[in-house]
Design a protein around this motif. Structure first.
Motif, PDB file in Angstrom:
ATOM      1  N   ASN A  48     -79.716  35.362  15.003  1.00  0.00           N
ATOM      2  CA  ASN A  48     -79.731  36.229  13.829  1.00  0.00           C
ATOM      3  C   ASN A  48     -78.468  36.043  12.985  1.00  0.00           C
ATOM      4  O   ASN A  48     -77.899  37.003  12.496  1.00  0.00           O
ATOM      5  N   SER A  49     -78.045  34.794  12.847  1.00  0.00           N
ATOM      6  CA  SER A  49     -76.763  34.518  12.209  1.00  0.00           C
ATOM      7  C   SER A  49     -76.698  33.034  11.841  1.00  0.00           C
ATOM      8  O   SER A  49     -77.359  32.218  12.482  1.00  0.00           O
ATOM      9  N   ILE A  50     -75.917  32.707  10.806  1.00  0.00           N
ATOM     10  CA  ILE A  50     -75.712  31.286  10.475  1.00  0.00           C
ATOM     11  C   ILE A  50     -74.330  30.863  10.959  1.00  0.00           C
ATOM     12  O   ILE A  50     -73.321  31.469  10.596  1.00  0.00           O
ATOM     13  N   THR A  51     -74.293  29.852  11.810  1.00  0.00           N
ATOM     14  CA  THR A  51     -73.032  29.322  12.305  1.00  0.00           C
ATOM     15  C   THR A  51     -72.845  27.931  11.718  1.00  0.00           C
ATOM     16  O   THR A  51     -73.780  27.134  11.704  1.00  0.00           O
ATOM     17  N   GLU A  52     -71.646  27.657  11.241  1.00  0.00           N
ATOM     18  CA  GLU A  52     -71.379  26.365  10.615  1.00  0.00           C
ATOM     19  C   GLU A  52     -70.323  25.625  11.418  1.00  0.00           C
ATOM     20  O   GLU A  52     -69.338  26.228  11.858  1.00  0.00           O
ATOM     21  N   ILE A  53     -70.539  24.329  11.614  1.00  0.00           N
ATOM     22  CA  ILE A  53     -69.516  23.491  12.236  1.00  0.00           C
ATOM     23  C   ILE A  53     -68.982  22.548  11.178  1.00  0.00           C
ATOM     24  O   ILE A  53     -69.738  21.780  10.578  1.00  0.00           O
ATOM     25  N   LYS A  61     -69.810  16.850  15.769  1.00  0.00           N
ATOM     26  CA  LYS A  61     -70.724  17.842  15.175  1.00  0.00           C
ATOM     27  C   LYS A  61     -72.156  17.634  15.657  1.00  0.00           C
ATOM     28  O   LYS A  61     -72.793  18.547  16.169  1.00  0.00           O
ATOM     29  N   THR A  62     -72.630  16.401  15.465  1.00  0.00           N
ATOM     30  CA  THR A  62     -74.007  16.097  15.830  1.00  0.00           C
ATOM     31  C   THR A  62     -74.215  16.265  17.331  1.00  0.00           C
ATOM     32  O   THR A  62     -75.254  16.736  17.775  1.00  0.00           O
ATOM     33  N   GLN A  63     -73.196  15.888  18.117  1.00  0.00           N
ATOM     34  CA  GLN A  63     -73.263  16.042  19.566  1.00  0.00           C
ATOM     35  C   GLN A  63     -73.564  17.495  19.933  1.00  0.00           C
ATOM     36  O   GLN A  63     -74.412  17.775  20.774  1.00  0.00           O
ATOM     37  N   LEU A  64     -72.818  18.413  19.295  1.00  0.00           N
ATOM     38  CA  LEU A  64     -73.001  19.838  19.591  1.00  0.00           C
ATOM     39  C   LEU A  64     -74.386  20.322  19.159  1.00  0.00           C
ATOM     40  O   LEU A  64     -75.015  21.116  19.853  1.00  0.00           O
ATOM     41  N   CYS A  65     -74.865  19.791  18.032  1.00  0.00           N
ATOM     42  CA  CYS A  65     -76.197  20.181  17.553  1.00  0.00           C
ATOM     43  C   CYS A  65     -77.283  19.739  18.523  1.00  0.00           C
ATOM     44  O   CYS A  65     -78.195  20.499  18.843  1.00  0.00           O
ATOM     45  N   LEU A  66     -77.167  18.503  18.988  1.00  0.00           N
ATOM     46  CA  LEU A  66     -78.153  17.978  19.933  1.00  0.00           C
ATOM     47  C   LEU A  66     -78.109  18.787  21.230  1.00  0.00           C
ATOM     48  O   LEU A  66     -79.138  19.160  21.788  1.00  0.00           O
ATOM     49  N   GLN A  67     -76.890  19.043  21.673  1.00  0.00           N
ATOM     50  CA  GLN A  67     -76.698  19.777  22.916  1.00  0.00           C
ATOM     51  C   GLN A  67     -77.331  21.176  22.825  1.00  0.00           C
ATOM     52  O   GLN A  67     -78.005  21.618  23.750  1.00  0.00           O
ATOM     53  N   LEU A 204     -77.828  26.729  12.987  1.00  0.00           N
ATOM     54  CA  LEU A 204     -76.590  25.969  13.110  1.00  0.00           C
ATOM     55  C   LEU A 204     -76.582  24.897  12.027  1.00  0.00           C
ATOM     56  O   LEU A 204     -77.514  24.089  11.942  1.00  0.00           O
ATOM     57  N   VAL A 205     -75.578  24.919  11.173  1.00  0.00           N
ATOM     58  CA  VAL A 205     -75.485  23.897  10.133  1.00  0.00           C
ATOM     59  C   VAL A 205     -74.148  23.164  10.275  1.00  0.00           C
ATOM     60  O   VAL A 205     -73.181  23.718  10.780  1.00  0.00           O
ATOM     61  N   THR A 206     -74.132  21.915   9.852  1.00  0.00           N
ATOM     62  CA  THR A 206     -72.871  21.187   9.901  1.00  0.00           C
ATOM     63  C   THR A 206     -72.401  20.938   8.468  1.00  0.00           C
ATOM     64  O   THR A 206     -73.183  20.966   7.525  1.00  0.00           O
ATOM     65  N   ASN A 207     -71.107  20.717   8.341  1.00  0.00           N
ATOM     66  CA  ASN A 207     -70.524  20.457   7.025  1.00  0.00           C
ATOM     67  C   ASN A 207     -69.404  19.437   7.203  1.00  0.00           C
ATOM     68  O   ASN A 207     -68.766  19.379   8.249  1.00  0.00           O
ATOM     69  N   ASN A 250     -72.161  32.949   8.214  1.00  0.00           N
ATOM     70  CA  ASN A 250     -71.589  34.101   8.910  1.00  0.00           C
ATOM     71  C   ASN A 250     -70.360  33.711   9.724  1.00  0.00           C
ATOM     72  O   ASN A 250     -69.383  34.449   9.780  1.00  0.00           O
ATOM     73  N   SER A 251     -70.426  32.546  10.393  1.00  0.00           N
ATOM     74  CA  SER A 251     -69.299  32.090  11.203  1.00  0.00           C
ATOM     75  C   SER A 251     -69.012  30.637  10.881  1.00  0.00           C
ATOM     76  O   SER A 251     -69.929  29.879  10.553  1.00  0.00           O
ATOM     77  N   ARG A 252     -67.753  30.262  10.970  1.00  0.00           N
ATOM     78  CA  ARG A 252     -67.378  28.872  10.721  1.00  0.00           C
ATOM     79  C   ARG A 252     -66.499  28.373  11.856  1.00  0.00           C
ATOM     80  O   ARG A 252     -65.532  29.021  12.238  1.00  0.00           O
ATOM     81  N   LEU A 253     -66.870  27.216  12.409  1.00  0.00           N
ATOM     82  CA  LEU A 253     -66.071  26.570  13.453  1.00  0.00           C
ATOM     83  C   LEU A 253     -65.541  25.260  12.886  1.00  0.00           C
ATOM     84  O   LEU A 253     -66.192  24.641  12.055  1.00  0.00           O
ATOM     85  N   PHE A 254     -64.386  24.854  13.333  1.00  0.00           N
ATOM     86  CA  PHE A 254     -63.801  23.596  12.860  1.00  0.00           C
ATOM     87  C   PHE A 254     -63.464  22.728  14.062  1.00  0.00           C
ATOM     88  O   PHE A 254     -62.877  23.202  15.032  1.00  0.00           O
ATOM     89  N   LEU A 255     -63.884  21.464  14.020  1.00  0.00           N
ATOM     90  CA  LEU A 255     -63.539  20.527  15.078  1.00  0.00           C
ATOM     91  C   LEU A 255     -62.474  19.585  14.537  1.00  0.00           C
ATOM     92  O   LEU A 255     -62.670  18.962  13.499  1.00  0.00           O
TER      93      LEU A 255
END
Lengths: 308, 305
Positions: A48-53, A61-67, A204-207, A250-255
């Motif tokens: 119930n939220s949008i998380t962005e990497i 990024k893609t690794q986490l999405c696949l996982q 989950l979206v990547t940027n 809603n949330s943003r993560l940075f690798l």
């Protein structure tokens, strides 16, 4: 647990229904299968939220999405959602080999869950998207796919990898194009949030990142989130798509990744400097998370956090 | 309820002022307006933000009967402040609350139940602590507030489109007349659904204007605080990009108070940008595990687990 109540004074026309926040508890989350990463994210990626990497290419990024797409299929007692995923990808080719590799690693880990004749990859539905307009156009199809999914597991995860690529080409740096672009951001995010709420989805979206160019008078970009500066590969970077898009997640993560010379390997003339990549996951902002970060490595069996 | 009676008195006075009889118009004593203002000021109850420095510059906290707009970049703590206020409104008045309930309108999906629970539990603990401090010699205080009760007293609405948002705002007056103990309405954020490509900007301005007017009226009539959280956007002005509140100038005119949240080095700051009574001032605050609190100066921002 309180139920969703409608107002008692309701006559014929439906009234907006309220609930108490306890209805929102506990917040369902999808585990990434690593206690260190999960701890950094308060138990996993929330529904119930949008998380962005956000990260530069090659950061994981893609690794986490696949996982996440694979892990979502596990039952809740193993941290999953018993759900299948819709994976919208923009970069060609789709990393099929890597997906299979991760999938067989997961099968090995949980042989009792995945019967031998059943491949977790069958529960990941792929769709290529090229432009933001195209994504908006297929929203009705996505909606009906979520509504009447005849899939074995309900679809509870949408991945968009990557958001930045959808906006790459067709926008000029003019005022009218920037306005058109930001209104597309809000339309897309509005739809995704609506789906996330209706179907209790993980989105989950990547940027991507852009280099921050120092104009000589110091960097005057707007600071967003916990990090006073984002650094990756020794360069100062900032998330692509700007402030408008930052308002849409809603949330943003940075690798981040950084290379270190970890010392000499070998002896005599054949000795060489070995280089080691150190990767970190940072919480840039999230309504439910404090300012945290953790180190991680990318292994054959997936992304795992390390304590150092 | 002194506050309510007081507001009725003001309304009656206002109605008298608006009387059609010209004699009444002339008969209005200039002193009366002063009285009115004075009365209104003394009646103006405030809701604590749980950050003493911020309360100080706000003259005690967020003002009742008025619309306050709070804006800032993503991650600065708008939602955190929103949740904090929804919790604080339930505190008894001796703790800086209003002893009422909250309406929380979430348009973005950023309200996290678990975070609200954390803040609610911290607040319940603080109240118990304070009570114990006040009544040291008395036996165990009755009516201990629990975190879960605090959550129960938040009427939470999740809104997924601007039409839903307008419908809900129109319905609020009726809802509040059935739930008279509501003392704050929080909209997080007011802008999100209005930024999704309105072709007709004049229409958008009109809709927003009507919405703002309804909220101003609601705050005044029902004696409650209205807090609108807003996003910021970059705007091209006088040759450079500057940060400004989204939804434009005509919208901002409708809000009585405006607070800007921003980063100053590694500290979060709140700045009073507009207020009829307060002078412009800034104060640091921090977002801790327990909620919004005073900023601890000169120490490195602690990483909270």
């Amino acid at each position: 647990m309180s139920q969703i109540q409608s107002d008692p004074s309701t006559h014929n026309n439906p009234r907006p229904a309220f609930m108490t926040p306890q209805k929102l508890l506990p917040v369902e989350k999808c585990s990434l299968g690593c206690p260190i990463l999960d701890c950094c994210m308060g138990g996993g990626i929330p529904c119930n939220s949008i998380t962005e990497i956000v990260a530069e290419s090659g950061s994981g990024k893609t690794q986490l999405c696949l996982q996440l797409s694979l892990r979502a299929q596990l039952p809740p007692f193993l941290g999953g959602l018993s759900a299948s995923s819709l994976y919208l990808y923009t970069e060609f080719p789709f990393p099929t080999r890597r997906l299979h590799q991760l999938s067989s690693a997961l099968q090995c880990q949980y042989p009792q869950i995945f019967a031998s004749n059943y491949d977790p990859c069958d529960n990941i539905f792929l769709q290529s998207v090229n432009t933001a307009d195209q994504l908006l156009d297929i929203m009705p199809q996505i909606e009906s796919f979520l509504e009447n999914s005849k899939t074995r597991l309900p679809v509870r995860v949408i991945v968009i990898d990557s958001m930045a690529a959808l906006f790459r080409a067709e926008f000029e740096n003019t005022a009218s194009d920037l306005i058109r672009r930001s209104s597309l951001f809000f339309k897309i995010s509005g739809k995704l949030k609506e789906f996330a709420k209706r179907f209790n989805l993980v989105v989950l979206v990547t940027n991507q990142v852009m280099d921050v160019v120092d104009s000589g008078e110091g960097v005057n970009e707007v600071r967003i989130g916990n990090l006073s500066g984002m650094y990756s590969s020794g360069r100062r970077v900032c998330p692509a798509l700007g402030l408008s898009w930052a308002n849409c997640v809603n949330s943003r993560l940075f690798l981040s990744k950084d290379e270190y010379e970890s010392g000499l390997v070998g002896v005599g003339e054949s000795a060489f400097l070995s280089r080691e990549t150190r990767r970190r996951l940072h919480v840039v902002f999230a309504p439910h998370l404090p300012d945290l970060s953790c180190e991680f490595v990318i292994r054959r069996e997936g992304v795992v956090g390390v304590n150092r | 309820m002194d506050g309510l009676d007081g507001s009725d008195a003001i309304l009656q006075q206002e109605q008298q002022q608006q009387s059609l009889n010209p004699k009444d118009w002339i008969a209005v004593d200039p002193q009366n307006a002063w009285d009115l203002l004075h009365e209104e000021r003394s009646l103006m109850t405030r809701l604590t933000t749980s950050c003493a420095d911020l309360d100080d510059i706000l003259g005690g906290g967020i003002s009742c009967k008025q619309v306050t707009e709070i804006g800032g970049v993503p991650g600065i703590g708008k939602t955190q402040l929103g949740i904090q206020l929804a919790v604080n409104v339930q505190m008894p008045s001796y703790c800086g609350g209003l002893g009422g309930k909250a309406i929380y309108i979430d348009t973005e999906g950023s309200f996290m139940g678990e975070r609200a629970q954390e803040i609610a539990e911290a607040c319940a603990e603080d109240i118990s602590e304070y009570k114990r401090f006040l009544h040291k010699d008395l036996q165990a205080c009755q009516g201990e507030i629990q975190g879960k009760d605090v959550l129960q007293n938040i009427y939470f609405f999740r809104i997924c489109s601007y039409t839903e948002q307008i419908a809900l705002i129109n319905y609020l007056e009726e809802f509040i007349s059935d739930h008279k103990d509501v003392k704050i309405v929080i909209i997080d954020s007011v802008a999100f659904h209005f930024r999704q490509g309105f072709e007709d900007l004049a229409l958008r301005t009109r809709i927003l204007g009507e919405m703002a007017l309804k909220l101003v009226k609601l705050a005044k009539m029902c004696n409650l605080a209205v807090v609108l959280l807003n996003q910021v956007t970059t705007r091209y002005m006088e040759g450079s990009f500057q940060l400004s509140f989204s939804l434009g100038d005509s919208w901002s005119r409708c809000c009585t108070n405006r607070i800007i949240l921003y980063w100053n080095r590694n500290e979060r700051y709140a700045y009073i940008d507009k207020s009829p009574y307060l002078r412009p001032a800034a104060a640091p605050y921090s977002v801790t595990a327990r909620g919004i609190r005073n900023s601890a100066p000169h120490c490195k921002r602690s990483k909270l687990v």
